[in-house]
Write a protein that holds these residues in place. Structure first.
Motif, short mmCIF file in Angstrom:
data_model
loop_
_atom_site.label_atom_id
_atom_site.label_comp_id
_atom_site.label_asym_id
_atom_site.label_seq_id
_atom_site.Cartn_x
_atom_site.Cartn_y
_atom_site.Cartn_z
N GLY A 136 9.85 -21.16 -9.69
CA GLY A 136 11.15 -20.79 -9.17
C GLY A 136 11.02 -19.66 -8.16
N ASN A 137 12.14 -19.04 -7.80
CA ASN A 137 12.14 -18.02 -6.76
C ASN A 137 12.34 -16.61 -7.27
OD1 ASN A 137 11.79 -19.63 -4.38
ND2 ASN A 137 13.84 -20.42 -4.69
N ASP A 138 12.51 -16.42 -8.58
CA ASP A 138 12.90 -15.10 -9.05
C ASP A 138 11.82 -14.40 -9.86
OD1 ASP A 138 15.06 -16.44 -11.70
OD2 ASP A 138 13.02 -16.88 -11.08
N GLY A 139 10.56 -14.85 -9.78
CA GLY A 139 9.49 -14.15 -10.47
C GLY A 139 9.07 -12.92 -9.68
N PRO A 140 8.95 -11.75 -10.31
CA PRO A 140 8.58 -10.53 -9.58
C PRO A 140 7.27 -10.67 -8.83
CG PRO A 140 9.32 -10.00 -11.81
CD PRO A 140 9.20 -11.49 -11.74
N SER A 141 6.27 -11.29 -9.43
CA SER A 141 4.98 -11.44 -8.76
C SER A 141 5.10 -12.33 -7.53
CB SER A 141 3.95 -12.04 -9.72
OG SER A 141 3.73 -11.18 -10.82
N LEU A 142 5.93 -13.36 -7.64
CA LEU A 142 6.15 -14.26 -6.51
C LEU A 142 6.81 -13.51 -5.36
CD1 LEU A 142 6.02 -17.17 -5.44
CD2 LEU A 142 8.27 -17.56 -6.45
N ILE A 143 7.79 -12.68 -5.67
CA ILE A 143 8.49 -11.89 -4.64
C ILE A 143 7.51 -10.92 -3.97
CG2 ILE A 143 10.29 -10.18 -4.25
CD1 ILE A 143 11.88 -11.55 -6.51
N ASP A 144 6.65 -10.30 -4.77
CA ASP A 144 5.64 -9.39 -4.22
C ASP A 144 4.73 -10.11 -3.25
OD1 ASP A 144 6.68 -7.33 -5.69
OD2 ASP A 144 5.16 -7.44 -7.29
N ALA A 145 4.28 -11.30 -3.64
CA ALA A 145 3.37 -12.07 -2.79
C ALA A 145 4.05 -12.44 -1.47
CB ALA A 145 2.91 -13.33 -3.52
N ILE A 146 5.31 -12.86 -1.53
CA ILE A 146 6.04 -13.22 -0.32
C ILE A 146 6.18 -12.01 0.60
CG2 ILE A 146 8.28 -13.98 0.56
CD1 ILE A 146 8.53 -15.72 -1.97
N GLY A 147 6.46 -10.84 0.00
CA GLY A 147 6.61 -9.63 0.79
C GLY A 147 5.33 -9.26 1.51
N VAL A 148 4.22 -9.32 0.81
CA VAL A 148 2.93 -8.97 1.43
C VAL A 148 2.57 -9.99 2.51
CG1 VAL A 148 0.46 -8.66 1.00
CG2 VAL A 148 2.13 -7.79 -0.65
N ARG A 160 -2.48 -8.06 15.74
CA ARG A 160 -3.23 -7.05 14.99
C ARG A 160 -3.88 -7.75 13.79
NH1 ARG A 160 1.59 -2.87 14.26
NH2 ARG A 160 0.07 -1.75 12.95
N TYR A 161 -4.79 -8.67 14.10
CA TYR A 161 -5.34 -9.53 13.06
C TYR A 161 -6.22 -8.77 12.07
CZ TYR A 161 -3.71 -13.10 16.29
OH TYR A 161 -2.93 -13.87 17.12
N ASP A 162 -6.94 -7.76 12.56
CA ASP A 162 -7.78 -6.98 11.65
C ASP A 162 -6.95 -6.24 10.62
OD1 ASP A 162 -10.06 -7.83 12.89
OD2 ASP A 162 -10.27 -6.07 14.17
N GLU A 163 -5.78 -5.74 11.05
CA GLU A 163 -4.89 -5.04 10.11
C GLU A 163 -4.18 -6.04 9.20
OE1 GLU A 163 -2.42 -1.85 11.89
OE2 GLU A 163 -3.50 -2.33 13.75
N ALA A 164 -3.94 -7.24 9.71
CA ALA A 164 -3.25 -8.24 8.89
C ALA A 164 -4.15 -8.79 7.79
CB ALA A 164 -2.78 -9.40 9.78
N GLN A 165 -5.48 -8.77 8.02
CA GLN A 165 -6.41 -9.39 7.09
C GLN A 165 -6.33 -8.83 5.67
OE1 GLN A 165 -8.13 -12.09 7.43
NE2 GLN A 165 -8.98 -11.90 5.37
N PRO A 166 -6.32 -7.48 5.48
CA PRO A 166 -6.24 -6.97 4.10
C PRO A 166 -4.94 -7.38 3.38
CG PRO A 166 -6.95 -5.25 5.60
CD PRO A 166 -6.51 -6.39 6.45
N ARG A 167 -3.84 -7.43 4.12
CA ARG A 167 -2.57 -7.84 3.50
C ARG A 167 -2.57 -9.32 3.16
NH1 ARG A 167 -1.73 -3.56 6.62
NH2 ARG A 167 -0.17 -2.00 6.04
N LEU A 168 -3.17 -10.11 4.04
CA LEU A 168 -3.28 -11.54 3.76
C LEU A 168 -4.18 -11.78 2.55
CD1 LEU A 168 -2.52 -14.35 4.63
CD2 LEU A 168 -4.36 -14.31 6.30
N ALA A 169 -5.26 -11.01 2.45
CA ALA A 169 -6.14 -11.13 1.29
C ALA A 169 -5.41 -10.72 0.01
CB ALA A 169 -7.38 -10.26 1.49
N GLN A 170 -4.58 -9.69 0.10
CA GLN A 170 -3.81 -9.26 -1.07
C GLN A 170 -2.81 -10.33 -1.50
OE1 GLN A 170 -1.51 -5.70 -0.42
NE2 GLN A 170 -0.66 -5.68 -2.50
N ALA A 171 -2.11 -10.91 -0.52
CA ALA A 171 -1.16 -11.99 -0.82
C ALA A 171 -1.89 -13.17 -1.46
CB ALA A 171 -0.45 -12.43 0.45
N GLU A 172 -3.07 -13.46 -0.95
CA GLU A 172 -3.86 -14.57 -1.48
C GLU A 172 -4.24 -14.32 -2.94
OE1 GLU A 172 -7.01 -16.89 0.93
OE2 GLU A 172 -8.11 -15.40 -0.22
N ARG A 173 -4.62 -13.08 -3.24
CA ARG A 173 -4.99 -12.76 -4.63
C ARG A 173 -3.78 -12.89 -5.55
NH1 ARG A 173 -8.20 -8.85 -1.98
NH2 ARG A 173 -6.57 -7.27 -2.19
#
Length: 288
Positions: A136-148, A160-173
């Protein structure tokens, strides 16, 4: 020595000489190809100009060394010293490679970073949709992932791909952990129950595909040791084989056998993930 023995000895010497000539000819061809390659790379105007314009002292030194070894390789080739010529050509290529590495091609690097980002974000988005479909759409972890993930997109829009990479890796995790948790806690929703065995097979097939998408992410994020990596690959290969067998049996109308194969395929993918270091909770209950 008899005439027959002499002729045999002469024939043997001729064969040895022919073999030696053939080996020399092969070596000469290989060396010529390598020297042509090093000459072409050293002669690339754009790359040499970039290195010279950079003013990088070490890069310039490597470029000069490369040219010296290239000249030496060509001289040794002309003198027939193929082994030494090959060694000199290898040195020319090594110095050129080091010079280029010290002064990277910025536009090419940016293009590669953009392509890598687009491929990775597409992968994360597919997994995110799979997670959203189950949680669903209301899980806190899901919302965190979407935000990152949105932060990574914003940075990428500014290139700014180098700066985006750590955030993308965090979202992936976050997505990786969330989806593996959801798959373990509710592997299949049997309420309402699938109307037919064919519907059940499609649900199991979808579940197996979700696990398959987790494997490359787990390898990239968790970086298992070589012996664990070999185990992951073996389990994943078995999973792919069982999936192919399941699809074949399903097309032949043997749905119950297909279900057995696809569930076993999922089991092997769970083992692959566990070997990579991602512990997926076991399925709860048995399908009807």
């Amino acid at each position: 020595m008899s005439d027959a023995c002499a002729r045999a000895a002469l024939a043997g010497l001729l064969l040895v000489a022919q073999a030696t000539l053939a080996q020399d000819e092969t070596l000469r061809t290989q060396v010529e190809q390598k020297i042509r390659l090093s000459a072409r790379l050293l002669g690339e105007h754009a790359a040499a100009q970039r290195i010279v314009a950079s003013g990088h002292v070490q890069a310039l030194a490597h470029l000069d060394e490369g040219r010296v070894h290239q000249s030496l390789a060509e001289d040794l080739l002309a003198r027939g010293d193929y082994a030494a010529a090959r060694q000199a050509a290898d040195e020319a290529l090594r110095h050129l490679s080091m010079a280029r590495r010290l002064v990277p091609n910025a536009p090419a690097r940016q293009a590669a970073a953009r392509l890598r980002h687009e491929q990775q974000i597409a992968s994360v988005e597919r997994l995110l949709e799979s997670w959203r479909a189950r949680a669903g759409n209301d899980g806190p972890s899901l919302i965190d992932a979407i935000g990152v993930l949105d932060q990574a997109r914003t940075l990428a829009q500014d290139q700014r791909y180098d700066e985006a990479q750590p955030r993308l890796a965090q979202a992936e995790r976050l997505v990786l952990a969330g989806l593996s948790r959801v798959l373990g806690e509710a592997t299949l929703d049997y309420t309402p129950r699938p109307a037919t065995p064919a519907d059940e097979f499609q649900l199991e097939l979808s579940r197996q595909h979700a696990y398959a998408e987790l494997v490359p992410l787990a390898l990239r994020d968790l970086k298992p040791r070589p012996e664990a990596l070999a185990l992951v690959e073996r389990y994943a290969d078995t999973g792919r084989t069982l999936r192919a067998q399941a699809l074949q049996r399903f097309e032949q109308g043997a749905t119950h056998e297909a279900l057995t194969h696809i569930r076993n395929a999922t089991l092997y993918l769970q083992r692959a993930l566990a070997a990579a270091g991602l512990i997926v909770p076991p399925s709860t209950g048995n399908p009807p």
